[in-house]
Enzyme design. Structure first.
Site, PDB file in Angstrom:
ATOM      1  N   ASP A 203       2.169  30.585  27.747  1.00 50.06           N
ATOM      2  CA  ASP A 203       3.530  31.620  27.638  1.00 50.06           C
ATOM      3  C   ASP A 203       4.068  31.469  26.356  1.00 50.06           C
ATOM      4  O   ASP A 203       4.669  30.314  26.104  1.00 50.06           O
ATOM      5  CB  ASP A 203       4.138  31.458  28.787  1.00 50.06           C
ATOM      6  CG  ASP A 203       5.260  32.433  28.752  1.00 50.06           C
ATOM      7  OD1 ASP A 203       5.405  33.355  27.872  1.00 50.06           O
ATOM      8  OD2 ASP A 203       6.315  32.177  29.821  1.00 50.06           O
TER       9      ASP A 203
ATOM     10  N   SER B  98       4.726  39.789  30.781  1.00 46.11           N
ATOM     11  CA  SER B  98       6.186  39.420  31.084  1.00 46.11           C
ATOM     12  C   SER B  98       7.334  40.465  31.008  1.00 46.11           C
ATOM     13  O   SER B  98       7.408  41.089  30.134  1.00 46.11           O
ATOM     14  CB  SER B  98       6.563  38.376  29.921  1.00 46.11           C
ATOM     15  OG  SER B  98       7.963  37.894  30.053  1.00 46.11           O
TER      16      SER B  98
ATOM     17  N   MET C  70      12.808  28.622  35.172  1.00 48.59           N
ATOM     18  CA  MET C  70      13.243  27.936  34.209  1.00 48.59           C
ATOM     19  C   MET C  70      14.698  27.423  34.895  1.00 48.59           C
ATOM     20  O   MET C  70      15.815  28.113  34.126  1.00 48.59           O
ATOM     21  CB  MET C  70      13.328  28.638  32.974  1.00 48.59           C
ATOM     22  CG  MET C  70      11.918  28.685  32.156  1.00 48.59           C
ATOM     23  SD  MET C  70      11.601  29.809  31.000  1.00 48.59           S
ATOM     24  CE  MET C  70      11.203  31.201  31.818  1.00 48.59           C
TER      25      MET C  70
ATOM     26  N   ASP D  11      10.144  35.802  34.390  1.00 46.22           N
ATOM     27  CA  ASP D  11      10.970  34.602  33.647  1.00 46.22           C
ATOM     28  C   ASP D  11      12.227  34.622  34.262  1.00 46.22           C
ATOM     29  O   ASP D  11      13.066  35.268  33.922  1.00 46.22           O
ATOM     30  CB  ASP D  11      11.178  34.814  32.135  1.00 46.22           C
ATOM     31  CG  ASP D  11       9.734  34.821  31.254  1.00 46.22           C
ATOM     32  OD1 ASP D  11       8.913  33.827  31.427  1.00 46.22           O
ATOM     33  OD2 ASP D  11       9.252  35.881  30.639  1.00 46.22           O
TER      34      ASP D  11
ATOM     35  N   MET E 117      15.488  32.526  34.456  1.00 44.84           N
ATOM     36  CA  MET E 117      16.338  31.608  33.703  1.00 44.84           C
ATOM     37  C   MET E 117      17.597  31.620  34.260  1.00 44.84           C
ATOM     38  O   MET E 117      18.440  32.865  34.859  1.00 44.84           O
ATOM     39  CB  MET E 117      16.298  32.290  32.350  1.00 44.84           C
ATOM     40  CG  MET E 117      15.078  32.397  31.606  1.00 44.84           C
ATOM     41  SD  MET E 117      15.089  33.074  29.833  1.00 44.84           S
ATOM     42  CE  MET E 117      13.647  33.226  29.839  1.00 44.84           C
TER      43      MET E 117
ATOM     44  N   HIS F 259       8.068  32.323  36.866  1.00 39.17           N
ATOM     45  CA  HIS F 259       8.330  30.922  36.066  1.00 39.17           C
ATOM     46  C   HIS F 259       9.782  30.546  36.353  1.00 39.17           C
ATOM     47  O   HIS F 259      10.672  31.163  35.699  1.00 39.17           O
ATOM     48  CB  HIS F 259       7.853  31.257  34.853  1.00 39.17           C
ATOM     49  CG  HIS F 259       8.082  30.079  33.925  1.00 39.17           C
ATOM     50  ND1 HIS F 259       8.110  30.171  32.232  1.00 39.17           N
ATOM     51  CD2 HIS F 259       8.175  28.601  34.049  1.00 39.17           C
ATOM     52  CE1 HIS F 259       8.347  29.327  31.840  1.00 39.17           C
ATOM     53  NE2 HIS F 259       8.497  28.369  32.768  1.00 39.17           N
TER      54      HIS F 259
ATOM     55  N   HIS G 246       4.645  38.772  35.379  1.00 41.77           N
ATOM     56  CA  HIS G 246       5.145  37.467  35.142  1.00 41.77           C
ATOM     57  C   HIS G 246       6.805  37.902  34.933  1.00 41.77           C
ATOM     58  O   HIS G 246       7.318  38.419  34.391  1.00 41.77           O
ATOM     59  CB  HIS G 246       4.575  37.193  33.724  1.00 41.77           C
ATOM     60  CG  HIS G 246       5.085  35.577  33.579  1.00 41.77           C
ATOM     61  ND1 HIS G 246       4.305  34.373  34.066  1.00 41.77           N
ATOM     62  CD2 HIS G 246       6.182  35.053  32.906  1.00 41.77           C
ATOM     63  CE1 HIS G 246       5.133  33.442  33.639  1.00 41.77           C
ATOM     64  NE2 HIS G 246       6.319  33.781  32.789  1.00 41.77           N
TER      65      HIS G 246
ATOM     66  N   MET H 278       4.246  26.111  27.676  1.00 39.35           N
ATOM     67  CA  MET H 278       4.932  26.743  26.855  1.00 39.35           C
ATOM     68  C   MET H 278       4.561  26.548  25.494  1.00 39.35           C
ATOM     69  O   MET H 278       4.480  25.560  24.782  1.00 39.35           O
ATOM     70  CB  MET H 278       6.448  26.491  27.226  1.00 39.35           C
ATOM     71  CG  MET H 278       7.049  26.766  28.574  1.00 39.35           C
ATOM     72  SD  MET H 278       6.823  28.479  29.035  1.00 39.35           S
ATOM     73  CE  MET H 278       7.889  29.218  27.627  1.00 39.35           C
TER      74      MET H 278
END
Length: 221
Positions: free
Chosen positions: A177, A9, A70, A36, A38, A68, A34, A139
């Site tokens: 994760d 990540s 979010m 993330d 957001m 991913h 990965h 998660m």
């Protein structure tokens, strides 16, 4: 395909040298990169967008990129990240007005589709769309920040998801994760997890990336 895949990540990487960081971690044995993503709306943090992914592809990063989301909403970002070079895109069911449509959109752009579940999110969504999924992402922390501790009751949730996958006889990959490290990864692996997302455990390690990832993989029995 390998039985266990380590997804590094980049939330924990040094963004001043992101291309170099990712190149080094791939050479050191990471299987997946990965992202993330957001939005400071769905989760209390703001991270990276599709332009970062495009820059990394232009830099020469050819490894599997796992996105991913979010964010709320998700459909426009699905298209943008797919066009920027994503291989896998996962989103949270509560952030799509039409979950089936969002999954179909991911596949329309040639990516693998995943559905992500927060610690307290019900697994009932799987009753209706499991046939379309390639990945289920669990998660094991509440999303928003790196470096959190693994929530212990997630072990039971992982077991439930694995039973659902096996019951439906699907070749769906199970991804976890949050809070995974060398001390608990084997305990998670024995439950049938395929992809382990690890950020701080790799990028904040006092050892080299090569030694860290080697130690992590050796700890999975």
């Amino acid at each position: 395909m390998k039985k266990f895949l380590i997804a590094a990540s980049i939330l924990s990487a040094n963004f001043a040298f992101l291309g170099k960081e990712i190149s080094n971690v791939i050479k050191s044995g990471a299987d997946i990169i990965h992202f993330d993503v957001m939005d400071n709306h769905y989760v209390p943090n703001l991270t990276i967008g599709p332009s970062v992914l495009k820059s990394l592809r232009d830099y020469g990063i050819k490894s599997i990129i796992d996105i991913h989301l979010m964010t709320n909403p998700v459909d426009n970002l699905i298209v943008d990240f797919a066009n920027a070079g994503a291989d896998i895109i996962s989103f949270h069911p509560e952030n799509s007005l039409h979950i089936d449509r969002s999954i179909s959109l991911i596949k329309e752009y040639g990516c693998k589709a995943g559905l992500a579940f927060n610690p307290s999110t019900s697994l009932n969504y799987l009753d209706y769309i499991i046939n379309k999924l390639d990945i289920i992402l669990i998660m094991s922390v509440n999303p928003g920040f790196g470096g959190q501790k693994f929530i212990s009751y997630i072990f039971n949730k992982i077991r439930k998801v694995k039973k659902i996958i096996n019951k439906n006889q699907k070749t769906i990959l199970l991804e976890v994760d949050g809070g995974i490290n060398i001390n608990n990864i084997n305990q998670i692996a024995v439950l049938g997890v395929n992809i382990f997302v690890m950020g701080s455990a790799i990028f904040k390690s006092s050892l080299s990336y090569n030694k860290t990832i080697k130690n992590i993989k050796n700890s999975i029995k």
